[in-house]
Design an enzyme around this catalytic site. Structure first.
Site, mmCIF file in Angstrom:
data_model
loop_
_atom_site.group_PDB
_atom_site.id
_atom_site.type_symbol
_atom_site.label_atom_id
_atom_site.label_comp_id
_atom_site.label_asym_id
_atom_site.label_seq_id
_atom_site.Cartn_x
_atom_site.Cartn_y
_atom_site.Cartn_z
ATOM 1 C CE LYS A 1 -10.425 -4.898 7.429
ATOM 2 N NZ LYS A 1 -10.401 -5.827 6.283
ATOM 3 C CB VAL B 1 -0.959 -0.004 1.206
ATOM 4 C CG1 VAL B 1 -1.764 1.295 1.246
ATOM 5 C CG2 VAL B 1 -1.903 -1.200 1.138
#
Length: 436
Positions: free
Chosen positions: A207, A15
């Site tokens: 999450k 990323v």
């Protein structure tokens, strides 16, 4: 045009490298959108000599991420190290202490320390943005925090881990077991060498804690989430789900109830025609149930370098523009401590698979135990015996029960009694049925 926004990127994995590459490749377009140039001036990673396909010759290199966070040539810190403690936490706290905004994809850090970090950032007057921490490239954070500001959200749920969704999709379509499919996912790079965090449901739980905070105005409460993974799911369960009109997905579900906020992560059966049920492979999908818009579904890549970098850069551009909403939609002092709705209070339909020892009275005893707890059965399906002559010897047969809505507590009492009666071989398999 205004002065450039100088960005330091801590972590140059998949990323981080994608962030640096896209910021360089799209520099003019992003400058026009942000109203000022965005320039990477510093990076930090453990291995300096590794070839990442990037030109870093004009960028300051720091072996210590905290050193990057306090560097004079950095205005904004992007933390892509990962982990709830250690260098990642130190980097973020150092950035805040030195008055630098932070963009992070670190769900573990925010699920555990999010409120403390939000308070610290508000005291210093600098934002923390975390779109990339949940569902990769899907703009779910902005949707909940800003796009649905006029709504009261009653439920948010979905597929939040691509590894688990890939495994369940392959098991279903190729009729293979969990262990074989997991090994294949590891070979393809979809699963880690130690996959426990993903397949055990813990990644989804982190999450979900962030989504629940955004949806309900509560502090993230990862410790209050009921968690089950997917290792117990078998090809037979997936076959039976198909026959009964369902598909099995690992879901994270947060619901506002009269008893408090119910948060749970576990395999669920969804009607095949529902939007989330149709999502396959490594794709993520989130459904939001709200009073003004009704049901809203967002689907897209939940991981990957470019998709996650897209979310990181969206946050960077917002900060460059001066768009800095409160981290969780409300100031940290206005977030409520969540009241945990006990899992035993959960109410819904259930799929139950029992390996029943084929002898007189077994089926009647099972039905009696269910009736004692007020549990009504919608359907009963038997697998494993081709004819009456096959019943000799008392070999177990697979019996699948689908219940009407009942409470988790009542069902657990009934199943404990069925096990104690000695009519089943092994533990019952239980999968909750999620509405729509």
């Amino acid at each position: 045009m205004a002065e450039p926004l100088r960005v330091g990127v801590a972590g140059l994995g998949t990323v981080g490298s994608a962030v640096v590459r896209i910021l360089s490749a799209k520099a003019e377009e992003l400058a026009a959108r942000a109203g000022r140039p965005i320039v990477v001036t510093a990076v930090s990673a453990r291995e300096k000599g590794r070839d990442r396909g990037l030109d870093l010759s004009r960028v300051a290199w720091h072996m210590d991420a905290s050193q990057l966070a306090r560097a004079n040539d950095v205005d904004l810190v992007v933390e892509l190290i990962g982990g709830a403690e250690g260098p990642a936490r130190a980097c973020v706290e150092t950035a805040i202490e030195h008055g630098r905004p932070v963009v992070t994809a670190n769900k573990a850090l925010l699920a555990k320390h999010g409120v403390a970090l939000a308070r610290a950032s508000e005291e210093k007057g600098v934002p923390i943005a975390f779109e990339a921490a949940v569902a990769g490239g899907i703009p779910i954070v902005k949707t909940l925090r800003e796009g649905l500001a006029a709504n009261n959200v009653s439920r948010v749920f979905g597929i939040l881990n691509g590894t688990c969704n890939y495994i369940l999709t392959r098991m279903e379509k190729d009729k293979i077991g969990f262990a074989e499919c997991l090994a294949d996912a590891q070979r393809l790079g979809y699963a880690e060498a130690d996959p426990t965090f993903d397949v055990g449901g813990f990644d989804t739980a982190h999450k979900l804690a962030l989504l629940a905070s955004l949806a309900f105005g509560v502090e993230p409460d990862a410790d209050g989430i009921y968690v089950e993974g997917i290792a117990s799911i078998t090809p037979l369960d997936l076959q039976m789900a198909e026959e009964l009109g369902y598909r099995v997905k690992l879901l994270g579900v947060a619901t506002r109830t009269d008893a408090g906020v119910e948060q749970r992560v576990h395999p669920s059966m969804l009607p095949k025609e529902s939007a989330i049920a149709r999502v396959d492979g490594v794709t993520n999908a989130v459904e939001i149930d709200a009073d003004a818009v009704g049901a809203l579904v967002l689907s897209g890549p939940g991981a990957g370098g470019d998709a996650t970098a897209s979310a990181v850069i969206a946050d960077i551009v917002d900060i460059a523009r001066g768009v800095t909403p409160p981290m969780f939609g409300l100031p940290a002092g206005k977030l409520r401590s969540p009241t945990r709705a006990p899992m035993g209070r959960h109410e819904g339909g259930y799929y139950i698979r029992l390996s029943v020892i084929d002898r007189p009275g077994a089926a009647a005893a099972i039905a009696t135990r269910m009736a004692e707890q007020g549990i009504s059965l919608k359907s009963i399906v038997q697998r494993g015996r081709e004819s009456e002559s096959d019943s000799a010897g008392g070999e177990p047969v697979q019996v699948v029960l689908i219940t009407y809505a009942t409470t988790e507590a009542s069902l657990r009492i009934a199943l404990d009694a069925i096990e104690a009666d000695g009519h089943i071989d092994g533990a019952p398999q239980l999968i909750r049925i999620e509405k729509r």
